[in-house]
Design a protein around this motif. Structure first.
Motif, mmCIF file in Angstrom:
data_model
loop_
_atom_site.group_PDB
_atom_site.id
_atom_site.type_symbol
_atom_site.label_atom_id
_atom_site.label_comp_id
_atom_site.label_asym_id
_atom_site.label_seq_id
_atom_site.Cartn_x
_atom_site.Cartn_y
_atom_site.Cartn_z
ATOM 1 N N UNK A 143 0.789 -1.220 0.000
ATOM 2 C CA UNK A 143 0.000 0.000 0.000
ATOM 3 C C UNK A 143 0.823 1.272 0.000
ATOM 4 N N UNK A 144 2.152 1.136 -0.058
ATOM 5 C CA UNK A 144 3.030 2.303 -0.006
ATOM 6 C C UNK A 144 2.961 3.067 -1.324
ATOM 7 N N UNK A 145 2.774 4.382 -1.237
ATOM 8 C CA UNK A 145 2.781 5.233 -2.423
ATOM 9 C C UNK A 145 1.455 5.372 -3.124
ATOM 10 N N UNK A 146 0.392 4.727 -2.621
ATOM 11 C CA UNK A 146 -0.918 4.843 -3.251
ATOM 12 C C UNK A 146 -1.592 6.139 -2.810
ATOM 13 N N UNK A 147 -2.134 6.872 -3.761
ATOM 14 C CA UNK A 147 -2.825 8.134 -3.492
ATOM 15 C C UNK A 147 -4.213 8.105 -4.126
ATOM 16 N N UNK A 148 -5.161 8.757 -3.463
ATOM 17 C CA UNK A 148 -6.565 8.783 -3.886
ATOM 18 C C UNK A 148 -6.911 10.179 -4.400
ATOM 19 N N UNK A 149 -7.617 10.248 -5.552
ATOM 20 C CA UNK A 149 -7.984 11.541 -6.135
ATOM 21 C C UNK A 149 -9.445 11.518 -6.576
ATOM 22 N N UNK A 150 -10.126 12.648 -6.315
ATOM 23 C CA UNK A 150 -11.540 12.766 -6.682
ATOM 24 C C UNK A 150 -11.753 13.236 -8.107
ATOM 25 N N UNK A 151 -10.740 13.898 -8.688
ATOM 26 C CA UNK A 151 -10.931 14.458 -10.020
ATOM 27 C C UNK A 151 -9.618 14.428 -10.795
#
Length: 378
Positions: free
Chosen positions: A172-180
């Motif tokens: 899970x290292x380096x995972x980022x969440x984006x809405x747009x």
């Protein structure tokens, strides 16, 4: 070269990557088997596994010597200690063995491992996404981040919210969440390199996992699991999980393993898509995994079975049981509620890493002491 190993004879195992985070749980599971001598090689003098009661002898080679030093040390140990089988734990050493295993096979046996080309195609998330697409296997829409107008066009295929993930990485290292898309593009342009990350549509649903041991495309042992509490933005490994069996997941994974002609252990990260009502494959971890003790308590001792396969022994009947598995902190909390506060309505569990810590406490104690010492001396 050795062939079939006698069924009733004790055996010795060399683990050549004792520095791995996953080495200790593997040794603690393997240590539950009587008459198994476990030798460990590492480039870390203070790795937790060094202090395990199940480690017969701990060998060190200088990290600066690289792969050549590791191979020389492995050959020396298998000859001196007459090691019966080598069991690799983590991806770097498994990949190393896929190219250098022939040297070791002159003197010992090896637990099953994949071919180098197959390994490379699954641990790279972009290559694996393309493989899944080519084989019509459900997976989230995935593109490779690259600088330039082509990426902007491909990004139109991504349904948001979305994730960016390192093409090579785990835990899970380096995972980022984006809405747009705009915030994602802005982050990518200022924080990551072209060609090193993938962008993937976020799957609305819940996490699943499947652990396997196979040889030449045939699954020999498997456990499946579901994260007990659905936390959508948690990308870390499962800790509180329910072990289960699902025929659809089993068929899906069997097909993948057959197509890959996979040998060795692997852990699949999956997610159930509640919109499309199907399981989607996220990635493969081509190594042992953090919840190996959970599989053990559910009745499947993967490290032991892997050594038996390498030794050409017949596998014992598997006794899988669906259980609820919790991390040590949760286990302590639940036990306190039951026996100290006398609460009758608590969630029961069928296994926890806490039990292995209690049987083999020194690795945890020494790790904490070493961490404390390093903080004190700076």
């Amino acid at each position: 070269m050795k062939t079939t190993f006698p069924l009733d004879k004790p055996f010795s195992v060399l683990i050549p990557d004792g520095e791995s985070f996953f080495a200790l749980p593997v040794v603690q599971c393997l240590g539950q088997i009587e008459n198994v001598r476990i030798y460990v090689l590492s480039n870390n003098r203070t790795a937790a596994i060094r202090f395990s009661r199940y480690t017969t002898k701990y060998f060190i080679y200088p990290a600066g010597e690289g792969d050549a030093g590791r191979l020389a040390a492995m050959l020396r140990i298998v000859k001196e200690k007459k090691i019966d089988i080598v069991l690799t734990i983590d991806e770097p050493t498994i990949r190393f063995l896929s190219e250098n295993g022939g040297e070791l096979l002159k003197y010992t046996l090896l637990a099953p491992y994949p071919k180098a080309e197959t390994f490379d195609n699954v641990v790279d998330k972009w290559k694996f996404a393309n493989w899944l697409k080519a084989h019509n296997i459900p997976y989230p829409t995935t593109i490779l981040y690259q600088t330039g107008p082509v990426f902007d066009e491909e990004l139109l295929s991504i349904k948001f919210p979305a994730l960016i993930k390192p093409a090579r990485g785990n835990g899970g290292i380096g995972i980022m969440f984006f809405d747009d898309s705009e915030s994602l593009k802005e982050y990518c342009q200022s924080h990551i390199q072209s060609g090193e990350y993938i962008v993937q549509s976020f799957v609305e649903g819940y996490d699943l996992g499947c652990s396997i041991l196979s040889k030449e495309g045939v699954i020999l042992a498997t456990t499946m699991q579901k994260r007990s509490v659905n936390t959508p933005l948690t990308f870390s490994p499962f800790t509180n999980i329910d072990f289960l069996f699902d025929r659809d997941i089993n068929e899906l994974i069997e097909n993948i393993i057959k197509e890959l002609n996979w040998s060795g252990v692997a852990h699949f990260d999956l997610r159930y898509d509640e919109v499309e009502k199907q399981v989607k494959v996220l990635e493969i971890n081509a190594r042992f995994w953090q919840s190996v003790p959970g599989s053990f308590y559910a009745g499947v001792n993967f490290p032991y079975l892997a050594t038996l396969v390498g030794l050409n022994r017949e596998l014992p009947p598997l006794n899988f049981q669906p259980i609820h598995y919790v991390n040590p902190k949760t286990a302590v909390k639940l036990l306190a509620q039951k026996y100290i506060y006398r609460k009758s309505e608590i969630q029961e569990f069928g296994g926890s890493k806490l039990e292995m810590h209690l049987k083999d406490p020194l690795p945890l104690i020494m790790t904490r002491l070493i961490q404390w010492y390093k903080r004190i001396v700076g």
